[in-house]
Design a protein around this motif. Structure first.
Motif, PDB file in Angstrom:
ATOM      1  N   ALA A 121      30.372  40.360  42.532  1.00 25.57           N
ATOM      2  CA  ALA A 121      30.859  41.206  41.452  1.00 25.57           C
ATOM      3  C   ALA A 121      31.653  42.385  41.994  1.00 25.57           C
ATOM      4  CB  ALA A 121      29.688  41.688  40.604  1.00 25.57           C
ATOM      5  N   ARG A 122      31.151  42.993  43.084  1.00 31.28           N
ATOM      6  CA  ARG A 122      31.846  44.155  43.642  1.00 31.28           C
ATOM      7  C   ARG A 122      33.215  43.762  44.182  1.00 31.28           C
ATOM      8  NH1 ARG A 122      34.349  48.202  43.149  1.00 31.28           N
ATOM      9  NH2 ARG A 122      34.910  49.367  45.009  1.00 31.28           N
ATOM     10  N   HIS A 124      35.175  41.285  43.062  1.00 34.35           N
ATOM     11  CA  HIS A 124      36.056  41.083  41.906  1.00 34.35           C
ATOM     12  C   HIS A 124      36.445  42.418  41.272  1.00 34.35           C
ATOM     13  CE1 HIS A 124      35.696  36.780  42.090  1.00 34.35           C
ATOM     14  NE2 HIS A 124      34.377  36.814  41.950  1.00 34.35           N
ATOM     15  N   GLU A 125      35.502  43.346  41.255  1.00 36.74           N
ATOM     16  CA  GLU A 125      35.774  44.671  40.684  1.00 36.74           C
ATOM     17  C   GLU A 125      36.814  45.411  41.518  1.00 36.74           C
ATOM     18  OE1 GLU A 125      33.362  48.841  39.726  1.00 36.74           O
ATOM     19  OE2 GLU A 125      32.258  47.039  40.315  1.00 36.74           O
ATOM     20  N   GLU A 129      40.443  46.677  40.248  1.00 43.46           N
ATOM     21  CA  GLU A 129      40.802  48.095  40.319  1.00 43.46           C
ATOM     22  C   GLU A 129      42.139  48.283  41.037  1.00 43.46           C
ATOM     23  OE1 GLU A 129      37.504  49.898  42.256  1.00 43.46           O
ATOM     24  OE2 GLU A 129      36.251  49.972  40.443  1.00 43.46           O
TER      25      GLU A 129
END
Length: 282
Positions: A121-122, A124-125, A129
């Protein structure tokens, strides 16, 4: 071998002592001392062939010193390589590869993912961003080959950002770009500056350099370094460049024909008044 000081320089992003860089018999950077602060934006500026890109490559651990010492984050450039993100001036993607903008930006996470770990998840985040920061959301699904030069450069800056390294190196990230892409990249650099992460940029734009936190003026050696207003004086510029007064108003053209000005970008510099020009070396 790498020439590295035995004394820790961890308070600096990078430090050189008597650093000499060569290409065979050709000296790209004569023996020079310099520091790059641990935060803020540092600009490397000088005429074409002054050693800017070579010095940046040395900080990235991609160019071995001929002599002298260099440390990056307190260790050798090779040891620090995994902590440094480097976006070279000419970054290319094979136009025959069907890779999208989003996929190219995501490649910046590959080194931290390793061979087997899947993106989480991090990851992809971080990619999302960076795509938003470089204003690429509308083209994220398009193939890179379909983009303009300015959009491509924004993709590679985004790829550098998602690496989430301790130092970001950008080799002429805005040279010859359209105004929109140059503005977007400048805004991304300001975000990095606000985060406290050191950013090192090579540039030919005097006003861009003057707005940096630290400036290193090069001309085959370090001519001067420090705050922009202290370094980019007519005296120091006269050492680094052969410049001409273009009109009676005192505007200065820097004679660097290899980098023609872009319409709408900074072309002239209004120098402060001075009486006795002469070398003011670092």
């Amino acid at each position: 071998m790498w020439f590295v000081s035995t004394v820790s320089d961890s308070r600096w992003a990078a430090r050189g002592r008597g650093l000499e860089l060569r290409f065979g018999d050709i000296v790209a950077l004569a023996a020079s001392d310099f520091v790059i602060p641990r935060s803020g934006v540092t600009s490397l500026i000088g005429p074409n062939g002054s050693g800017k890109s070579t010095l940046l490559a040395a900080v990235a651990g991609l160019h071995r010193p001929a002599s002298g010492e260099i440390t990056v984050l307190g260790v050798s450039p090779r040891q620090a390589r995994a902590r440094v993100a480097f976006v070279p001036q000419s970054t290319k993607v094979n136009d025959s590869l069907p890779v999208t903008v989003g996929e190219v930006v995501a490649m910046g996470r590959y080194a931290s993912l390793g061979m087997v770990r899947r993106a989480g998840a991090r990851d992809h985040e971080a990619v999302a961003e960076a795509i938003a920061l470089l204003d690429l959301a509308e083209v994220a699904g398009r193939h890179v080959r379909e983009l303009s030069g300015g959009q491509r450069q924004r993709v590679f800056v985004a790829q550098g950002l998602v690496q989430d390294r301790d130092v970001l190196l950008l080799d002429e990230p805005t040279t010859a770009l359209d105004l929109v892409s140059a503005r977007v990249i400048h805004e991304a650099i300001e975000v990095e500056r606000a985060s406290g992460r050191p950013v090192v940029v090579t540039t030919h734009d005097l006003e861009e350099a003057r707005s940096s936190d630290h400036v290193i003026l090069l001309a085959g050696r370090v001519v001067a370094e420090g705050p922009g207003d202290d370094v980019l004086t007519p005296e120091n510029l006269s050492v680094a460049y052969r410049f001409k007064v273009s009109d009676g108003a005192g505007h200065v053209h820097l004679d660097d024909a290899a980098h023609a000005p872009v319409a709408g970008r900074h072309v002239h510099v209004e120098p402060p008044r001075y009486e006795h020009p002469g070398p003011h070396d670092h």
